[in-house]
Design a protein around this motif. Structure first.
Motif, mmCIF file in Angstrom:
data_model
loop_
_atom_site.group_PDB
_atom_site.id
_atom_site.type_symbol
_atom_site.label_atom_id
_atom_site.label_comp_id
_atom_site.label_asym_id
_atom_site.label_seq_id
_atom_site.Cartn_x
_atom_site.Cartn_y
_atom_site.Cartn_z
ATOM 1 N N GLU A 1 0.827 -1.115 -0.021
ATOM 2 C CA GLU A 1 -0.052 0.141 -0.113
ATOM 3 C C GLU A 1 0.990 1.262 -0.082
ATOM 4 O O GLU A 1 1.937 1.350 0.694
ATOM 5 N N THR A 2 0.143 2.361 -0.751
ATOM 6 C CA THR A 2 1.112 3.755 -0.813
ATOM 7 C C THR A 2 1.356 4.175 0.567
ATOM 8 O O THR A 2 2.755 4.524 0.652
ATOM 9 N N PHE A 3 0.506 4.099 1.610
ATOM 10 C CA PHE A 3 1.027 4.525 2.921
ATOM 11 C C PHE A 3 2.157 3.922 3.737
ATOM 12 O O PHE A 3 2.959 4.710 4.187
ATOM 13 N N TRP A 4 2.132 2.636 3.422
ATOM 14 C CA TRP A 4 3.245 1.849 3.896
ATOM 15 C C TRP A 4 4.704 2.331 3.022
ATOM 16 O O TRP A 4 5.742 2.332 3.661
ATOM 17 N N GLN A 5 4.668 2.425 1.865
ATOM 18 C CA GLN A 5 5.841 2.819 1.085
ATOM 19 C C GLN A 5 6.367 4.434 1.715
ATOM 20 O O GLN A 5 7.586 4.421 1.882
ATOM 21 N N MET A 6 5.384 5.102 2.185
ATOM 22 C CA MET A 6 5.847 6.155 2.557
ATOM 23 C C MET A 6 6.422 6.335 4.016
ATOM 24 O O MET A 6 7.224 6.737 4.182
ATOM 25 N N ILE A 7 5.825 5.163 4.540
ATOM 26 C CA ILE A 7 6.394 5.106 6.118
ATOM 27 C C ILE A 7 7.677 4.502 5.867
ATOM 28 O O ILE A 7 8.377 4.810 6.881
ATOM 29 N N VAL A 8 7.819 3.471 5.164
ATOM 30 C CA VAL A 8 9.335 2.809 4.937
ATOM 31 C C VAL A 8 10.313 3.999 4.572
ATOM 32 O O VAL A 8 11.439 4.157 5.161
ATOM 33 N N LYS A 9 9.735 4.800 3.408
ATOM 34 C CA LYS A 9 10.974 5.799 2.930
ATOM 35 C C LYS A 9 11.253 6.971 4.089
ATOM 36 O O LYS A 9 12.431 7.448 4.127
ATOM 37 N N GLY A 10 10.172 7.241 4.818
ATOM 38 C CA GLY A 10 10.362 8.126 5.881
ATOM 39 C C GLY A 10 11.201 7.677 6.950
ATOM 40 O O GLY A 10 12.219 8.400 7.365
ATOM 41 N N SER A 11 11.138 6.507 7.143
ATOM 42 C CA SER A 11 12.046 5.580 8.211
ATOM 43 C C SER A 11 13.345 5.781 7.803
ATOM 44 O O SER A 11 14.306 5.873 8.690
ATOM 45 N N ILE A 12 13.507 5.243 6.698
ATOM 46 C CA ILE A 12 14.956 5.204 6.086
ATOM 47 C C ILE A 12 15.600 6.550 6.293
ATOM 48 O O ILE A 12 16.669 6.891 6.540
ATOM 49 N N LEU A 13 15.094 7.686 5.744
ATOM 50 C CA LEU A 13 15.690 9.136 5.701
ATOM 51 C C LEU A 13 15.946 9.314 7.276
ATOM 52 O O LEU A 13 16.940 10.139 7.524
ATOM 53 N N LEU A 14 15.131 9.003 8.190
ATOM 54 C CA LEU A 14 15.100 9.318 9.679
ATOM 55 C C LEU A 14 16.676 8.692 10.168
ATOM 56 O O LEU A 14 17.348 8.910 10.649
ATOM 57 N N LEU A 15 16.616 7.295 9.715
ATOM 58 C CA LEU A 15 17.719 6.424 9.936
ATOM 59 C C LEU A 15 19.112 6.831 9.520
ATOM 60 O O LEU A 15 20.152 7.088 10.136
ATOM 61 N N ALA A 16 19.026 7.280 8.290
ATOM 62 C CA ALA A 16 20.149 7.909 7.594
ATOM 63 C C ALA A 16 20.541 9.249 8.102
ATOM 64 O O ALA A 16 21.861 9.298 8.367
ATOM 65 N N VAL A 17 19.844 10.205 8.651
ATOM 66 C CA VAL A 17 20.111 11.289 9.310
ATOM 67 C C VAL A 17 20.707 10.900 10.818
ATOM 68 O O VAL A 17 21.538 11.404 11.234
ATOM 69 N N TRP A 18 20.149 9.807 11.331
ATOM 70 C CA TRP A 18 20.388 9.453 12.597
ATOM 71 C C TRP A 18 22.061 9.162 12.590
ATOM 72 O O TRP A 18 22.796 9.314 13.424
ATOM 73 N N VAL A 19 22.404 8.322 11.573
ATOM 74 C CA VAL A 19 23.699 7.841 11.441
ATOM 75 C C VAL A 19 24.559 8.815 11.281
ATOM 76 O O VAL A 19 25.682 9.166 11.683
ATOM 77 N N ASP A 20 24.181 9.876 10.440
ATOM 78 C CA ASP A 20 25.357 11.090 10.225
ATOM 79 C C ASP A 20 25.337 11.934 11.582
ATOM 80 O O ASP A 20 26.483 12.229 11.689
ATOM 81 N N VAL A 21 24.341 11.947 12.521
ATOM 82 C CA VAL A 21 24.325 12.715 13.757
ATOM 83 C C VAL A 21 25.363 11.950 14.710
ATOM 84 O O VAL A 21 26.069 12.446 15.351
ATOM 85 N N MET A 22 25.046 10.696 14.465
ATOM 86 C CA MET A 22 25.874 9.724 15.410
ATOM 87 C C MET A 22 27.368 9.977 15.014
ATOM 88 O O MET A 22 28.191 9.853 15.976
ATOM 89 N N SER A 23 27.688 9.929 13.908
ATOM 90 C CA SER A 23 29.033 10.098 13.286
ATOM 91 C C SER A 23 29.745 11.271 13.715
ATOM 92 O O SER A 23 30.702 11.499 14.196
ATOM 93 N N GLY A 24 28.735 12.430 13.511
ATOM 94 C CA GLY A 24 29.247 13.801 13.853
ATOM 95 C C GLY A 24 29.535 13.994 15.660
ATOM 96 O O GLY A 24 30.534 14.516 15.791
ATOM 97 N N SER A 25 28.562 13.302 16.525
ATOM 98 C CA SER A 25 28.733 13.460 17.726
ATOM 99 C C SER A 25 30.036 12.591 18.060
ATOM 100 O O SER A 25 30.555 13.128 18.952
#
Length: 386
Positions: free
Chosen positions: A359-383
């Motif tokens: 379903e489209t809403f699940w696709q949006m949830i997955v993509k949003g979660s991956i974006l959040l994870l990618a930024v978290w990894v960047d923040v973790m590396s920076g800290s």
């Protein structure tokens, strides 16, 4: 700092490309298994691979411009709407005003650069935060698009315009281009070794460079062979590869490219060193506008129509592609090649989930979660670096 954080930093820092490559293999393996039938996997076919790459070309064009915007410490939320507007403009010029294909391309590209420069002027010279400028553009460009198309789909009539998004290179041309690209990579590698030797810099063992070239060559020819097994190399994919190559050269081998990284790393120091920071930033937004023009033309040509909903959420895919590919949200770090790999990951998820009927809403949830994870990894590396 936990051991998990250390492992994440090592994986996505020192071995970033390898980690992204592993991620692609896992994603393709998962969707290949989930779409398995008695006749084989419908995901792992040359036809689907060709469609996936043609789909990825649009996201890749946006990401190739967005990566410089983010490296410079800014963001552009208007790219999806600007893509739709420029694609709609191309359809209207073709269907309503019967403008020749060359004229349509020129007008759309000029409009993209102009819109990008206007955004950049607001950010650089009028000091409006890029988030607000992008948000305003997202709304305004979408409104202009709806007015331009009168809220309905505009069909494209010119075969030449449609070919931009649907045509393939003639048979075996892909192999010739692959051979030329491999020869260029060998030349660059040898020249780099010679330059480092000239200035008494450390040189990697020859076998390491040879291994890298061998693996790269295998990937290039495997990539081309897969596409040639279907109908050949799609024109949008070729355009994306040219853009990626040109932008990689600009980032690594030009003064302008070094200035972009310097601005993102330390804006004030770069300004005090004599760099016209405002002009550089405005130019970056102009480049972003040109990429929106290319993406808009490709979208309209691929769909053979201009739609008022074209490019919807395209900014999410572009930004996520950059962050997944290792571009730092703090600015000053990132690569075009990383953004391309990120675009491939995002498109693979889109393609695979669509084939599975998610379903489209699940696709949006997955993509949003991956974006959040990618930024978290960047923040973790920076800290961890502080």
């Amino acid at each position: 700092m936990s051991s998990v954080a250390k492992n994440i930093k090592t994986l996505f820092g020192q071995y970033k490309v390898l980690a992204l490559g592993i991620a692609i293999v896992l994603i393709w393996s998962f969707f290949g298994y989930m779409t398995m039938t008695d006749d084989g996997s419908s995901f792992l076919t040359s036809r689907n691979f060709s469609n996936l790459l043609r789909q990825m070309a649009i996201t890749g064009m946006l990401a190739s411009g967005m990566v410089f915007v983010i490296i410079a410490g800014e963001i552009d939320l208007s790219v999806g709407s600007l893509l739709g507007l420029l694609g709609g403009l191309a359809a209207v010029l073709d269907a309503t005003y019967k403008v020749p294909v060359a004229g349509t391309i020129a007008i759309v590209c000029f409009g993209g650069v102009l819109a990008g420069l206007i955004n950049g002027y607001w950010v650089s010279y009028l000091r409006v935060p890029s988030f607000i400028v992008g948000l305003a553009g997202m709304l305004a460009f979408r409104g202009v698009l709806v007015g331009l198309t009168q809220g309905s789909t505009v069909p494209v009539e010119s075969a030449g315009l449609i070919a931009i998004g649907q045509a393939y290179l003639p048979a075996n041309i892909g192999y010739i281009l692959a051979l030329a690209l491999f020869a260029l990579l060998v030349f660059i590698s040898l020249r780099t070794r010679a330059n480092r030797a000239k200035y008494n810099l450390t040189i990697a063992p020859m076998w390491q460079d040879a291994l890298k070239l061998g693996l790269t060559g295998a990937l290039i020819f495997g990539f081309v062979h897969t596409l040639e097994s279907y109908q050949g190399v799609p024109v949008p994919v070729l355009v994306l590869l040219v853009i990626a190559g040109a932008f990689s050269f600009m980032a690594n081998s030009t003064v302008f490219g070094r200035r972009i990284y310097a601005i993102g790393s330390n804006l004030e120091a770069t300004r005090l060193s004599g760099v016209n920071v405002q002009f550089v930033k405005m130019t970056i937004f102009g480049i972003m506008g040109l990429m929106c023009a290319f993406a808009g033309l490709t979208t309209t040509a691929r769909l053979a129509s201009g739609s008022p909903s074209a490019g919807n959420m395209g900014e999410l895919d572009a930004i996520a592609s950059c962050f997944i590919g290792g571009t730092s949200m703090r600015g000053g770090a990132g690569t075009v090649s990383g953004a391309m790999i990120g675009a491939l990951i995002m498109t693979s998820l889109d393609n695979g989930m669509s084939m599975l009927g998610v379903e489209t809403f699940w696709q949006m949830i997955v993509k949003g979660s991956i974006l959040l994870l990618a930024v978290w990894v960047d923040v973790m590396s920076g800290s961890n670096e502080r």
